[in-house]
Design a protein around this motif. Structure first.
Motif, PDB file in Angstrom:
ATOM      1  N   ALA A 143       0.772  -1.264  -0.024  1.00  0.00           N
ATOM      2  CA  ALA A 143      -0.050   0.058  -0.022  1.00  0.00           C
ATOM      3  C   ALA A 143       0.847   1.065  -0.089  1.00  0.00           C
ATOM      4  CB  ALA A 143      -1.018  -0.058   1.321  1.00  0.00           C
ATOM      5  N   THR A 144       2.194   1.145   0.229  1.00  0.00           N
ATOM      6  CA  THR A 144       3.197   2.345   0.111  1.00  0.00           C
ATOM      7  C   THR A 144       2.809   3.143  -1.113  1.00  0.00           C
ATOM      8  OG1 THR A 144       4.757   0.997   1.366  1.00  0.00           O
ATOM      9  CG2 THR A 144       5.252   2.947   0.536  1.00  0.00           C
ATOM     10  N   GLY A 145       2.889   4.557  -0.780  1.00  0.00           N
ATOM     11  CA  GLY A 145       2.534   5.302  -1.954  1.00  0.00           C
ATOM     12  C   GLY A 145       1.266   5.630  -2.605  1.00  0.00           C
ATOM     13  N   ALA A 146       0.281   5.007  -1.837  1.00  0.00           N
ATOM     14  CA  ALA A 146      -1.256   5.162  -2.466  1.00  0.00           C
ATOM     15  C   ALA A 146      -1.647   6.628  -2.519  1.00  0.00           C
ATOM     16  CB  ALA A 146      -2.193   4.222  -1.639  1.00  0.00           C
ATOM     17  N   GLY A 147      -1.290   7.076  -1.370  1.00  0.00           N
ATOM     18  CA  GLY A 147      -1.659   8.784  -1.279  1.00  0.00           C
ATOM     19  C   GLY A 147      -1.208   9.453  -2.436  1.00  0.00           C
ATOM     20  N   ASP A 148       0.375   9.368  -2.687  1.00  0.00           N
ATOM     21  CA  ASP A 148       1.181   9.907  -3.388  1.00  0.00           C
ATOM     22  C   ASP A 148       0.414   9.898  -4.956  1.00  0.00           C
ATOM     23  OD1 ASP A 148       2.571  10.749  -1.148  1.00  0.00           O
ATOM     24  OD2 ASP A 148       4.312   9.142  -1.737  1.00  0.00           O
ATOM     25  N   ALA A 149       0.122   8.664  -5.353  1.00  0.00           N
ATOM     26  CA  ALA A 149      -0.259   8.236  -6.502  1.00  0.00           C
ATOM     27  C   ALA A 149      -1.848   9.152  -6.481  1.00  0.00           C
ATOM     28  CB  ALA A 149      -0.420   6.913  -6.725  1.00  0.00           C
ATOM     29  N   LEU A 150      -2.673   9.200  -5.457  1.00  0.00           N
ATOM     30  CA  LEU A 150      -3.784   9.811  -5.503  1.00  0.00           C
ATOM     31  C   LEU A 150      -3.681  11.302  -6.086  1.00  0.00           C
ATOM     32  CD1 LEU A 150      -7.135   9.854  -4.766  1.00  0.00           C
ATOM     33  CD2 LEU A 150      -6.157  10.871  -2.732  1.00  0.00           C
ATOM     34  N   ILE A 151      -2.641  11.740  -5.322  1.00  0.00           N
ATOM     35  CA  ILE A 151      -2.321  13.094  -5.490  1.00  0.00           C
ATOM     36  C   ILE A 151      -1.977  13.500  -6.843  1.00  0.00           C
ATOM     37  CG2 ILE A 151      -0.844  14.997  -4.780  1.00  0.00           C
ATOM     38  CD1 ILE A 151      -0.905  13.926  -2.052  1.00  0.00           C
ATOM     39  N   GLY A 152      -0.916  12.576  -7.395  1.00  0.00           N
ATOM     40  CA  GLY A 152      -0.320  12.606  -8.885  1.00  0.00           C
ATOM     41  C   GLY A 152      -1.443  12.550  -9.735  1.00  0.00           C
ATOM     42  N   GLY A 153      -2.073  11.563  -9.541  1.00  0.00           N
ATOM     43  CA  GLY A 153      -3.276  11.495 -10.570  1.00  0.00           C
ATOM     44  C   GLY A 153      -4.366  12.574 -10.663  1.00  0.00           C
ATOM     45  N   THR A 154      -4.671  12.933  -9.314  1.00  0.00           N
ATOM     46  CA  THR A 154      -5.462  14.030  -9.232  1.00  0.00           C
ATOM     47  C   THR A 154      -5.092  15.283  -9.798  1.00  0.00           C
ATOM     48  OG1 THR A 154      -6.518  13.180  -7.161  1.00  0.00           O
ATOM     49  CG2 THR A 154      -7.042  15.236  -7.711  1.00  0.00           C
ATOM     50  N   LEU A 155      -3.945  15.725  -9.436  1.00  0.00           N
ATOM     51  CA  LEU A 155      -3.122  16.866 -10.217  1.00  0.00           C
ATOM     52  C   LEU A 155      -3.169  17.092 -11.473  1.00  0.00           C
ATOM     53  CD1 LEU A 155      -0.748  18.127  -7.197  1.00  0.00           C
ATOM     54  CD2 LEU A 155      -3.090  18.702  -7.565  1.00  0.00           C
ATOM     55  N   ALA A 156      -2.637  15.830 -12.078  1.00  0.00           N
ATOM     56  CA  ALA A 156      -2.551  15.680 -13.404  1.00  0.00           C
ATOM     57  C   ALA A 156      -3.736  15.968 -14.265  1.00  0.00           C
ATOM     58  CB  ALA A 156      -1.636  14.384 -13.936  1.00  0.00           C
ATOM     59  N   ALA A 157      -4.908  15.323 -13.632  1.00  0.00           N
ATOM     60  CA  ALA A 157      -6.201  15.591 -14.094  1.00  0.00           C
ATOM     61  C   ALA A 157      -6.775  16.743 -14.158  1.00  0.00           C
ATOM     62  CB  ALA A 157      -7.026  14.200 -13.543  1.00  0.00           C
ATOM     63  N   LEU A 158      -6.825  17.549 -13.104  1.00  0.00           N
ATOM     64  CA  LEU A 158      -6.865  18.849 -12.706  1.00  0.00           C
ATOM     65  C   LEU A 158      -6.475  19.679 -13.916  1.00  0.00           C
ATOM     66  CD1 LEU A 158      -7.159  19.256  -9.063  1.00  0.00           C
ATOM     67  CD2 LEU A 158      -9.050  19.541 -10.526  1.00  0.00           C
ATOM     68  N   PHE A 159      -4.941  19.432 -14.050  1.00  0.00           N
ATOM     69  CA  PHE A 159      -4.283  20.119 -14.921  1.00  0.00           C
ATOM     70  C   PHE A 159      -4.749  20.158 -16.343  1.00  0.00           C
ATOM     71  CE2 PHE A 159      -0.657  21.780 -17.313  1.00  0.00           C
ATOM     72  CZ  PHE A 159      -0.238  22.849 -16.656  1.00  0.00           C
ATOM     73  N   ARG A 160      -5.362  18.995 -16.463  1.00  0.00           N
ATOM     74  CA  ARG A 160      -5.866  18.666 -17.923  1.00  0.00           C
ATOM     75  C   ARG A 160      -7.182  19.273 -18.215  1.00  0.00           C
ATOM     76  NH1 ARG A 160      -2.310  14.092 -18.999  1.00  0.00           N
ATOM     77  NH2 ARG A 160      -0.674  14.865 -20.202  1.00  0.00           N
TER      78      ARG A 160
END
Ligand SMILES: Nc1ncnc2c1ncn2[C@@H]1O[C@H](COP(=O)(O)OP(=O)(O)OP(=O)(O)O)[C@@H](O)[C@H]1O
Ligand SMILES: [Mg+2]
Length: 317
Positions: free
Chosen positions: A249-266
């Motif tokens: 489960a390590t990195g779940a929170g960081d992937a959530l943030i990265g995925g969300t920010l990339a999608a918001l940016f788009r």
């Protein structure tokens, strides 16, 4: 990569993570045979990597030691196409390191964190970098010392810049100012939110509302395998996690943030973007790495399509 091209600047922690796995139960005060592996971590570094793998140009502002670990982090960032022009080096401290000693069942027997270098991510370093990042969004983690976080919120408010923050831990979230004006998007889990607010017993929705009342423009409150809620002053969204076979489960929170920010940016809405982030997080818990090495816009799109299919069949809402 020229600074003008950077779309999201990530400020905060970059670490070398070492995992030592013992074949037998760990015994103290003696030598334990282990197998070991090294990877790179740190919330800001992981978020920068997730964003870059999703095709949005990121850069990392952090502090590395003048040592082989620091050189290895820098080389890896360059390989990933992440901007390194604002990576500073410290002659005083080694590169931050997290060591996990795991028993034969994979459970943590002992964790060691040498993060003293982050205390030198000073307000003056921030003020130096800030004008050069003027065209990008900013993401920061609470590995930054409190005075630096205070100045960051002031600068974001003054310049009307998009600033996203991750709480990191129940201890580090306390470094944020009580007045969250300037925070465009706050990511945190329920424990971190309750630590910040100082009242443990309210529902997730009431907790998110209280954070908006503190001044954050948008809040993403994560609930582990229970999913998340996302809120701004006009809308509330609840998203279940995507079913996943958990490997690590390590990195779940960081992937959530990265995925969300990339999608918001788009250009996705917050409600759409957190769904994208949720899928990135599920893909990450299904692999042994803290950032999924094959994460790409195509992988995310196919997982999103699969998940939309499951939703149509009522398995995911
Ligand atoms: N077991 C799981 N299965 C599927 N998705 C998960 C699971 N655990 C977490 N997630 C996803 O990851 C998101 C973030 O998880 P979590 O709330 O644990 O963050 P966190 O406590 O900040 O974790 P981290 O230690 O990675 O920073 C959740 O909202 C969910 O979408
Ligand atoms: Mg987290």
């Amino acid at each position: 990569m020229s600074p003008g091209q950077i779309q999201v600047t990530c400020i905060g922690g970059a670490t070398v993570d070492r995992k030592y796995r013992a074949g037998k139960p760990v015994q103290l005060r003696t030598s334990n045979p282990v197998t070991s592996e090294r990877s790179f971590g740190g919330v800001a570094r992981n978020v920068a990597e997730n964003i870059a793998r999703l095709g949005v140009k990121s850069s990392l502002v952090s502090l590395l030691g003048r040592d082989e670990d620091g050189n290895a982090i820098r080389r890896d960032l360059m390989r990933l196409g992440i901007g390194t022009q604002h990576l500073a080096t410290s002659g005083e401290h080694p590169t931050a390191e997290y060591v996990a000693i795991l028993g034969p069942d994979g459970d943590l027997a002992l964790g060691l964190a040498d993060m003293a270098i982050f205390d030198s991510l000073s307000p003056s370093l921030l003020h130096q970098v800030w004008p050069e990042t003027s065209s990008s969004w900013v993401f920061a983690d609470c590995n930054l010392p409190s005075p630096t976080l205070h100045d960051l919120l002031d600068l974001a408010r003054r310049d009307a810049r998009m600033l996203a923050i991750d709480a990191v831990s129940t201890l580090k979230v306390m470094r944020l100012p009580r007045d969250l004006n300037g925070v465009g998007l706050l990511f945190l889990n329920l424990d971190e939110a309750q630590a910040f607010l100082g009242h443990p017993s309210t529902s997730p929705r009431e907790t998110a509302t209280a954070l908006l009342e503190c001044g954050a423009a948008r809040v993403v409150l994560t609930l582990g395998a229970g999913g998340l809620i996302a809120m701004d002053r006009t809308a509330f969204t609840s998203v279940a996690s995507m079913p996943a076979k958990v490997v690590d489960a390590t990195g779940a929170g960081d992937a959530l943030i990265g995925g969300t920010l990339a999608a918001l940016f788009r250009g996705q809405s917050l409600a759409e973007a957190v769904r994208t982030g949720t899928v990135a997080a599920a893909l990450t818990v299904e692999c042994p790495h803290s950032v999924r090495p094959d994460l790409s816009p195509a992988l995310l799109a196919s997982a999103l399509a699969r998940c939309a299919g499951q939703k149509a069949e009522g398995e995911f809402s």
